[in-house]
Design an enzyme around this catalytic site. Structure first.
Site, mmCIF file in Angstrom:
data_model
loop_
_atom_site.group_PDB
_atom_site.id
_atom_site.type_symbol
_atom_site.label_atom_id
_atom_site.label_comp_id
_atom_site.label_asym_id
_atom_site.label_seq_id
_atom_site.Cartn_x
_atom_site.Cartn_y
_atom_site.Cartn_z
ATOM 1 N N LYS A 197 -0.633 -1.397 -9.043
ATOM 2 C CA LYS A 197 0.219 -1.727 -7.896
ATOM 3 C C LYS A 197 1.441 -2.469 -8.423
ATOM 4 O O LYS A 197 1.325 -3.537 -9.032
ATOM 5 C CB LYS A 197 -0.525 -2.585 -6.879
ATOM 6 C CG LYS A 197 0.315 -2.941 -5.654
ATOM 7 C CD LYS A 197 -0.484 -3.764 -4.653
ATOM 8 C CE LYS A 197 0.364 -4.144 -3.452
ATOM 9 N NZ LYS A 197 -0.397 -4.964 -2.478
ATOM 10 N N LYS A 249 0.168 2.558 -6.471
ATOM 11 C CA LYS A 249 1.022 2.167 -5.344
ATOM 12 C C LYS A 249 2.268 1.486 -5.901
ATOM 13 O O LYS A 249 2.138 0.584 -6.729
ATOM 14 C CB LYS A 249 0.249 1.202 -4.429
ATOM 15 C CG LYS A 249 1.032 0.739 -3.208
ATOM 16 C CD LYS A 249 0.197 -0.230 -2.354
ATOM 17 C CE LYS A 249 0.985 -0.658 -1.129
ATOM 18 N NZ LYS A 249 0.249 -1.630 -0.314
#
Length: 326
Positions: A197, A249
């Site tokens: 992420k 992400k």
């Protein structure tokens, strides 16, 4: 191997031919709908920077979940916005708190027909907006945060979540959550690790969606956009700690990372098409600059082509409806 022996256009001649020879296809079962519920609302609250997305009430969230089931959507990822926040995110542990109650409500509405996922993170619950508790110097205390994550995970599992999504990028978060779940008798509750992420400029609209209190940024714990090899290390650690699914992400600006992870992961790989990616397409379409439906479909297909087995996207239900039509 030269022209005219080879004419690749032969396989593009008709819509039927293109369908027959398509290398990748989208399926509603591979889509996950992120959904926000805000404590104290009497009516759904539209999110200005994310046209078409809203903060839900209990009733509207249950309808959205039921609609997702009818459309064949694979899962729903729940985010809760409490009425009151404090420095340690106390409301995240309350069995009657907004997120834990929402999990129970959605589970009661749809049972096992939809994979119910929930966000294990403190950013929505803290008055400073960070994903963990702060030390005396204002630095996020990794290990103190892990203790809370373990308790959050158990509370969400007990509320009925099928899958827990630790998104705070704390070192060791998957291991601590997995151990807490095992000790609490939730061996069958899965963990989708937000393994890679990144600290991204494209999270902006999400901050409005969760009424973020953040000042500053999260660059001391989310990954640096300049780093590619480091993502593999992060994924390897989460795999070793007991993740069931790993996630990249954002998605669209990190398709190279997604492809790298898909090439090495023995487990399913998820990708999150985040708020800024959503809002850019919506804004361009609203101005008539692009074909909205074609752009949405192409963007999600590109994420799948890069290697995602499942895609979190705010268009999940709408896209599933289009797929059902066709």
């Amino acid at each position: 191997m030269s022209f005219p022996t080879h004419r690749p256009r032969r396989l593009r001649t008709t819509p039927a031919m293109r369908r027959l020879t398509a290398e990748y296809r989208l399926s509603a079962a591979e889509l996950i709908l992120p959904a926000f519920i805000r404590e104290g609302l009497t009516e759904p609250n539209p999110i200005g920077s994310m046209p078409g997305v809203q903060q839900h009430t209990t009733d509207s969230l249950k309808r959205a979940a039921a609609d997702a089931v009818q459309l064949g959507v694979g899962g729903i990822m729940l985010f809760g916005i409490p009425a009151e926040r404090d420095a340690t995110g106390t409301a995240s542990l309350d069995p009657e708190g907004v997120l834990n109650k929402a999990i129970r409500d959605v589970r009661a509405e749809v049972g096992d027909e939809l994979v119910i996922m929930s966000d294990v993170c403190l950013d929505e619950f803290t008055d400073h907006g960070h994903c963990g508790v702060l030390d005396a110097n204002g630095y996020v205390d990794n290990d103190a945060t892990l203790e809370i994550y373990g308790r959050m995970a158990v509370a969400q599992a007990e509320a009925g979540a099928h899958v827990l999504g630790p998104s705070g990028m704390m070192d060791g978060q998957v291991a601590v959550i997995r151990q807490a779940l095992e000790e609490a008798g939730h061996a069958n509750t899965s963990v989708v690790a937000y393994a890679a992420k990144y600290a991204s400029a494209f999270y902006g609209p999400f901050r409005e969606a969760v009424d973020s209190q953040l000042k500053g940024d999260r660059r001391t714990y989310q990954m640096d956009a300049a780093n590619r090899r480091e993502a593999i290390l992060e994924v390897e650690l989460d795999l070793a700690e007991g993740a069931d699914i790993v996630m990249v992400k954002p998605a669209m600006s990190y398709l190279d990372i997604l492809a790298d992870v898909a090439a090495m992961s023995p487990l399913p790989v998820a990708a999150y098409q985040i708020s800024g990616e959503y809002s850019m397409i919506e804004a361009a379409a609203a101005n008539g600059w692009i074909d909205r439906r074609a752009a949405i479909t192409e963007s999600v297909l590109g994420i799948k082509r890069a290697g995602a087995n499942m895609v979190l996207t705010y268009w999940a239900s709408e896209l599933a409806g289009w797929l059902k039509e066709s």
